[in-house]
Every structure is written in C-alpha cells, then in structure tokens.
Design a protein around this motif. Sequence first.
Motif, PDB file in Angstrom:
ATOM      1  N   ASN A  92       1.621   2.001   8.034  1.00 25.49           N
ATOM      2  CA  ASN A  92       0.258   2.005   8.571  1.00 25.49           C
ATOM      3  C   ASN A  92      -0.779   1.676   7.518  1.00 25.49           C
ATOM      4  N   VAL A  93      -0.579   2.140   6.284  1.00 19.41           N
ATOM      5  CA  VAL A  93      -1.556   1.860   5.232  1.00 19.41           C
ATOM      6  C   VAL A  93      -1.636   0.350   4.962  1.00 19.41           C
ATOM      7  N   LEU A 153       5.503 -12.139   2.234  1.00 17.89           N
ATOM      8  CA  LEU A 153       5.091 -11.060   1.339  1.00 17.89           C
ATOM      9  C   LEU A 153       5.595  -9.746   1.909  1.00 17.89           C
ATOM     10  N   ASN A 154       6.266  -8.954   1.059  1.00 18.21           N
ATOM     11  CA  ASN A 154       6.725  -7.661   1.572  1.00 18.21           C
ATOM     12  C   ASN A 154       5.653  -6.590   1.361  1.00 18.21           C
ATOM     13  N   PRO A 155       5.740  -5.472   2.089  1.00 15.99           N
ATOM     14  CA  PRO A 155       4.709  -4.440   1.999  1.00 15.99           C
ATOM     15  C   PRO A 155       4.580  -3.779   0.623  1.00 15.99           C
ATOM     16  N   HIS A 164       4.830   4.265  -2.399  1.00 18.23           N
ATOM     17  CA  HIS A 164       3.858   4.927  -3.271  1.00 18.23           C
ATOM     18  C   HIS A 164       2.517   4.205  -3.287  1.00 18.23           C
ATOM     19  N   GLN A 165       1.545   4.860  -3.877  1.00 21.37           N
ATOM     20  CA  GLN A 165       0.215   4.279  -4.055  1.00 21.37           C
ATOM     21  C   GLN A 165       0.293   2.969  -4.831  1.00 21.37           C
ATOM     22  N   ARG A 223       1.140   0.179  -2.468  1.00 18.23           N
ATOM     23  CA  ARG A 223      -0.042  -0.196  -1.682  1.00 18.23           C
ATOM     24  C   ARG A 223      -0.969  -1.075  -2.507  1.00 18.23           C
ATOM     25  N   GLN A 224      -1.185  -0.693  -3.747  1.00 16.73           N
ATOM     26  CA  GLN A 224      -2.074  -1.453  -4.623  1.00 16.73           C
ATOM     27  C   GLN A 224      -1.493  -2.831  -4.946  1.00 16.73           C
ATOM     28  N   ALA A 225      -0.191  -2.881  -5.196  1.00 17.54           N
ATOM     29  CA  ALA A 225       0.454  -4.175  -5.473  1.00 17.54           C
ATOM     30  C   ALA A 225       0.327  -5.100  -4.266  1.00 17.54           C
ATOM     31  N   PHE A 226       0.505  -4.552  -3.064  1.00 15.55           N
ATOM     32  CA  PHE A 226       0.346  -5.359  -1.855  1.00 15.55           C
ATOM     33  C   PHE A 226      -1.081  -5.876  -1.736  1.00 15.55           C
ATOM     34  N   ALA A 227      -2.047  -4.981  -1.880  1.00 17.65           N
ATOM     35  CA  ALA A 227      -3.452  -5.379  -1.752  1.00 17.65           C
ATOM     36  C   ALA A 227      -3.808  -6.459  -2.773  1.00 17.65           C
TER      37      ALA A 227
END
Length: 150
Positions: free
Chosen positions: A12-13, A90-92, A129-130, A133-137
């Motif tokens: 979801n994030v 691109l993976n999550p 992990h956070q 999320r940051q790597a994805f963004a």
Amino acid sequence: MHIWVDADACPNVIKEILFRAARRTGLPLTLVANQPVRVPPGRNIRSIQVAAGFDVADNWIVAQVQPGELVITADIPLAAAAVAQQAYALNPRGEFYTEANIRQRLTMRNFMDQLRSTGIDTGGPAAFHQRDRQAFANQLDRWLVQQTQR
C-alpha cells in the motif's frame, strides 16, 4: 506514456507513492488485480479487476503495455515479459529489471521454485523496510524526470 501496476501484491505504501506521482505528473496510472483495488479519484488513475486465476493480471498487463511504459511488479516473469517488449520494469523495492539482469533473476527464481517443490523451506521475501520505500520513490522520480526530458 503509462504506468501499469501489478496490484495484487503491491504494498500500500508503494501505491500511495504512485498515486501522488500520477497526480503530480498527470501520467495515466492503472492498477490491475484480480480483486477490487481502491484508488483515489482522478481522471488519470484507475483500477482494472481481471478474472481470478494464475497470471491473469500479469497477462492482461503484458497485452496492454507499450514500449517505453513502466510496469511496477515484484513478479519476475511479468518483469521479463515487460522488458522483452521494451518497457521498463521496476520492483517495489526500487530495483529496475533490465535486459542485463532479468535472465539471472529468472534463473534464481526457477531454482528457488525447484527447491520449494522438493520440500526445502527457502524462506520468504525479506521484510519491507523504509529504505525499500525510499529506494522505490527515488527510482520512480528518476524515471519520471527522464520521461519529461524526452
């Protein structure tokens, strides 16, 4: 230009990051799943519910994706099909699948499947992990910048 999401297992994030990016850029964003997926209102954001079944959502995405578009997925065979069609995958966790790395990922996936089929416990994916999320963004932002410079 379109962003396609294999939404059945997408965290979801990550969906929230994608919703913000779609609102900011106006790029079409489509989440595909075999169950209903809630999306925020917006002309460029939609969800498609496909029939239940093995790889139905993946096959639907492969049939729609065009060269240069982006597919968000952790599913390696779907990523391989997207890359074969000159799309980006691109993976999550923020890793792009490319022609250079997809064969290795497929080989490892198939090897792990074989181990599991013999009863060996291979464990599951690492916790999200956070930093994932940051790597994805970060990767998504880089891709979006590249698209606007074309």
